[in-house]
Every structure is written in structure tokens, then in C-alpha cells.
Design a protein around this motif. Sequence first.
Motif, short mmCIF file in Angstrom:
data_model
loop_
_atom_site.label_atom_id
_atom_site.label_comp_id
_atom_site.label_asym_id
_atom_site.label_seq_id
_atom_site.Cartn_x
_atom_site.Cartn_y
_atom_site.Cartn_z
N ALA A 73 0.82 -1.21 0.00
CA ALA A 73 0.00 0.00 0.00
C ALA A 73 0.86 1.27 0.00
CB ALA A 73 -0.92 -0.01 1.22
N GLY A 117 -4.92 -11.82 1.10
CA GLY A 117 -5.18 -11.38 -0.27
C GLY A 117 -5.23 -12.58 -1.22
N SER A 121 -9.54 -9.80 -3.46
CA SER A 121 -9.69 -8.58 -2.66
C SER A 121 -11.08 -8.45 -2.05
CB SER A 121 -9.38 -7.36 -3.52
OG SER A 121 -10.31 -7.29 -4.57
N LEU A 139 -3.25 -8.93 -6.36
CA LEU A 139 -2.66 -9.41 -5.10
C LEU A 139 -2.83 -10.92 -4.93
CD1 LEU A 139 -3.25 -6.79 -2.26
CD2 LEU A 139 -1.16 -7.32 -3.51
N MET A 263 -5.15 0.05 -6.63
CA MET A 263 -4.80 -0.23 -5.24
C MET A 263 -5.98 -0.01 -4.29
SD MET A 263 -1.37 1.20 -3.46
CE MET A 263 -1.98 2.70 -2.72
N ILE A 266 -7.62 -2.66 -1.96
CA ILE A 266 -7.17 -3.01 -0.60
C ILE A 266 -8.14 -2.46 0.44
CG2 ILE A 266 -5.35 -2.68 1.13
CD1 ILE A 266 -3.33 -2.55 -1.05
#
Length: 299
Positions: A73, A117, A121, A139, A263, A266
Amino acid sequence: MAKILITGGSGLVGTHLSKMLKNAGNEVTHLSRSPDPSGDYPTFTWNLRARFIDEEAFSGVDHIIHLAGAGVADKRWTKDRKKVILESRTAGIRLLHEYVIRLGIRLKSFISASAIGYYGSDTGTEVVTEASPPGDDFLARVVQAWEAEADIFREITTVSKVRVGVVLSEKGGAMVEILKPIKYFLGAPLGSGQQIMSWIHIDDLCRIFQFVMEKELSGTYNATAPNAVTNEALTRLLAKTVNKPLFLPNVPAVMMKLLLGEMSQIVLGGSNVSAAKIQKQGFKFSFTQIDHAVKDLLE
Ligand SMILES: NC(=O)c1ccc[n+]([C@@H]2O[C@H](COP(=O)([O-])OP(=O)(O)OC[C@H]3O[C@@H](n4cnc5c(N)ncnc54)[C@H](OP(=O)(O)O)[C@@H]3O)[C@@H](O)[C@H]2O)c1
């Protein structure tokens, strides 16, 4: 006691784990890209690009715990960043394996961090176990490759992979990030707020690594507390604990996507991960309820 070499020992989990293992009477050493001579543990250099590890690092080692990896992250997921996220985990294992074989090191176990992960997700509210299928996003593919790489050690020793959940610590990670806007009266749940966060108190996580090592368990183990919570519940609890109001509406998912790109998965996704397998092995969590964990960390 045992001699344990930890990669990424300088990180959030590694610092806590090293202390715990040392306090239990073990000898702890680290592998780092940039050893700090004033650090608390003997630290040896490795360089993935140059395919180099200081051979002294392997002297008398019983267990290797592999925690190293570029922060998922920390930066936007460009093509280059994705490569770094993957290779910082997999290439390290390959290099360790090469040295262990060449030097004839007799390891009792190789333990690798992994991540929830693995399941994808966003797996909604359905409970996922170690037997659930892997996901198909970036991921999830990284974690599959990471675990497959760890398995190359199976030809010579016991291998376990600890699928780490959302680590709660007052020193960094998700909780500190959620608290930042709360402290400036800008806190709010993210997206629907209903995504499930399978959290774990850092102390329990490190106790799981220790447990897996001492029992020489093999295979994959989820490292998440038994009672997951939603993003909204955790955000509200954190605000209440630090006595700050939470009055803003949820941050819209579209804004998170604009800010973080891919991203954003996440924070917008979540999964309800089972802790039953490690509990069946006899592991007892110290923190099973989120309010107890947060109180311990923040008060
Ligand atoms: N924290 C969480 O919530 C969480 C959740 C799921 C999984 N995990 C996994 O658990 C492991 C430990 O997590 P953490 O929170 O302790 O991570 P962290 O604080 O980011 O530390 C990871 C360590 O890896 C090393 N590292 C960083 N970038 C690297 C690179 N490009 N190549 C090689 N090594 C690199 C660094 O050690 P040096 O600078 O000393 O080399 C760093 O201290 C990680 O693999 C992480 O993916 C963590």
C-alpha cells in the motif's frame, strides 16, 4: 533454544516478532538490504538484484522466517511497482534456497509470511478457509506465486505459510492509517463501509509465527482473529476510543478509485477469513474481540 534468521526483520511485524522470539530465549538475526549497525540484532546484508547474501547469515541457523516484501500500500500500482511487489517476495525465497542448498544448511523449518489477499480482494461475507480457492486479482496472483515459491523448500524441510490478515498495531499499518484522518476530524468509513476486515492484533500474529515454528507445523494457516468486523465498525470504534467525532458521510468508492487507482481494492474490498485451522492446532488467541484489541493498543 533456536537460531532464527528473519528477512524483513526491520519491518512492523519483524520488529515485534524479533523481540518476542528473543525474549523467549532464541537467538535472532536479520537479513536486510541496508543493515543498521546500531540495531538490536546481528544483521546481515542481502541484495536481491546482485543475487548476494552474506554467507555468515546462515551459520547455525535452525529456522528462516521470510517477511521481506515491498509494501503493497506504499505506492500506486504502476507496472513497475507491481513487479517490485511480486519480486521482492519471490526472488528472495529463490535466493535463500540457492544459498541453503549450496551451503548444506540443515533447516528445521522455512516459514513464509503470506496474505489473506490470496482469496481475492473482495470475497463478501462468505467465510473463507485455507481450502477456499484463490482469487484472480493482482494481489491474489502475487500471493499464489509467493506461496508456490516458498514450497521449493519442501524438498529439504518443513514449510509453512502464514496468511496474514489486517495487522493491528499502534506503530503502523492499517489502524494508524485509519486514525490519521480521524484525528483531524476527517474520519469516515470507506466506500460502503460494509467490507469485512479480518484483523489480527500484532501480538497474536507474532505468537502464531512462534507457534508454527515451535510446533514445526506445515502447510497454510490463516492469521486472523476469529471475529472479523466491517470497515465502518472499526472506524467508529477507533474514533470513539480516541474521543473524536465521526460526522462525515462515507468516502465514496469512486473517490477512492480516483485517488488510489487499482490499489483501492485493498480498502474497498474485504474478506471474512476463518481462524479455525490454527485454533484446531491448539493456538489460543489473546484478542478475539476488536474492542479488546483496540483498547489494548491505544489505551
Ligand atoms: N502489515 C500487514 O497488515 C500485513 C498484512 C498481510 C501481509 N503482510 C505481509 O507480512 C510481511 C511483513 O509485513 P510488515 O507489515 O512487517 O511489512 P513492512 O513493515 O513493510 O516490512 C517489510 C520489510 O521488508 C523489507 N523490504 C521492503 N521493501 C523491500 C524490497 N523491495 N525488497 C526486499 N525487501 C524489502 C524491508 O526490510 P529491509 O529494509 O531491512 O530490507 C522491510 O522492513 C510482508 O511480506 C507483508 O506483505 C502484512
